[in-house]
Design a protein around this motif. Structure first.
Motif, PDB file in Angstrom:
ATOM      1  N   LYS A  15       0.834  -1.208   0.000  1.00 43.48           N
ATOM      2  CA  LYS A  15       0.000   0.000   0.000  1.00 43.48           C
ATOM      3  C   LYS A  15       0.867   1.256   0.000  1.00 43.48           C
ATOM      4  O   LYS A  15       0.566   2.233  -0.693  1.00 43.48           O
ATOM      5  N   SER A  16       1.932   1.225   0.778  1.00 42.83           N
ATOM      6  CA  SER A  16       2.816   2.390   0.856  1.00 42.83           C
ATOM      7  C   SER A  16       3.492   2.673  -0.481  1.00 42.83           C
ATOM      8  O   SER A  16       3.630   3.830  -0.874  1.00 42.83           O
ATOM      9  N   VAL A  17       3.912   1.624  -1.185  1.00 41.08           N
ATOM     10  CA  VAL A  17       4.521   1.815  -2.500  1.00 41.08           C
ATOM     11  C   VAL A  17       3.533   2.499  -3.434  1.00 41.08           C
ATOM     12  O   VAL A  17       3.847   3.493  -4.091  1.00 41.08           O
ATOM     13  N   LEU A  18       2.306   1.981  -3.488  1.00 41.96           N
ATOM     14  CA  LEU A  18       1.303   2.546  -4.393  1.00 41.96           C
ATOM     15  C   LEU A  18       0.952   3.981  -4.013  1.00 41.96           C
ATOM     16  O   LEU A  18       0.815   4.849  -4.882  1.00 41.96           O
ATOM     17  N   GLY A  19       0.835   4.242  -2.722  1.00 40.36           N
ATOM     18  CA  GLY A  19       0.552   5.601  -2.259  1.00 40.36           C
ATOM     19  C   GLY A  19       1.667   6.558  -2.620  1.00 40.36           C
ATOM     20  O   GLY A  19       1.426   7.672  -3.096  1.00 40.36           O
ATOM     21  N   CYS A  20       2.913   6.118  -2.420  1.00 41.77           N
ATOM     22  CA  CYS A  20       4.065   6.951  -2.777  1.00 41.77           C
ATOM     23  C   CYS A  20       4.093   7.227  -4.270  1.00 41.77           C
ATOM     24  O   CYS A  20       4.429   8.336  -4.698  1.00 41.77           O
ATOM     25  N   MET A  21       3.736   6.221  -5.055  1.00 41.13           N
ATOM     26  CA  MET A  21       3.756   6.390  -6.509  1.00 41.13           C
ATOM     27  C   MET A  21       2.778   7.477  -6.958  1.00 41.13           C
ATOM     28  O   MET A  21       3.034   8.171  -7.935  1.00 41.13           O
ATOM     29  N   MET A  22       1.664   7.619  -6.246  1.00 40.45           N
ATOM     30  CA  MET A  22       0.688   8.649  -6.606  1.00 40.45           C
ATOM     31  C   MET A  22       1.107  10.036  -6.118  1.00 40.45           C
ATOM     32  O   MET A  22       0.599  11.031  -6.598  1.00 40.45           O
TER      33      MET A  22
END
Length: 157
Positions: A24-31
């Motif tokens: 989740k953190s990876v995807l959030g950071c990507m946005m």
């Protein structure tokens, strides 16, 4: 072996290594962060995500990136809607949760590394399970550790 001890081994073997918070953190950071986006695309693939919803979201982000589109809450929502998978990944609310739940974009590299390591562990375990009979748990554990050390020393994608 103590009664119930084998059940713990079986339970551990059934749930493949993963870290939902790191995904989740990876995807959030990507946005939220262009550098995190580049790093994730450099080191990860959709198959590195254990959670199917996160795998689909990463794949949608990759498609947007390939098309030269920006990646943010609105564009990812739109891409998933276009694919017909928005509700299957948890809807717009899940995307909002992703964009707000990462502890810090500064730590994106650590989150990416965790996802990559868990994916490597799953790959090694899958290979071991196809090559070793289920009754050889101790040998499997030792072999997994050796293979993980070897796999983690491989060049990054």
């Amino acid at each position: 072996m103590l009664k119930g001890e084998n059940n713990v081994d079986e339970a551990v073997m059934r749930v493949p290594p993963n870290n939902a918070d790191a995904e989740k953190s990876v995807l959030g950071c990507m946005m939220q962060d262009r550098e995190a986006l580049s790093l994730a695309f450099e080191l990860l693939t959709a198959d590195d995500f254990y959670q199917p919803a996160n795998r689909e979201i990463f794949d949608a982000m990759h498609a947007l990136n390939t098309q030269g589109m920006p990646i943010d809450l609105v564009t990812v929502d739109d891409e998933l809607t276009r694919r017909g998978t928005l509700e299957g990944v948890g809807g717009s609310n899940y995307l909002v949760e992703l964009s707000q739940s990462m502890p810090s974009t500064v730590n994106a590299r650590a989150y990416v590394q965790i996802v990559d390591e868990k994916a490597t562990h799953r790959l090694v375990l899958t290979e071991c399970r196809t090559e070793i009979t289920p009754g050889v748990i101790c040998v499997l554990d030792i072999l997994v550790e050796i293979l993980l050390l070897h796999a983690m020393s491989r060049p990054k994608r």
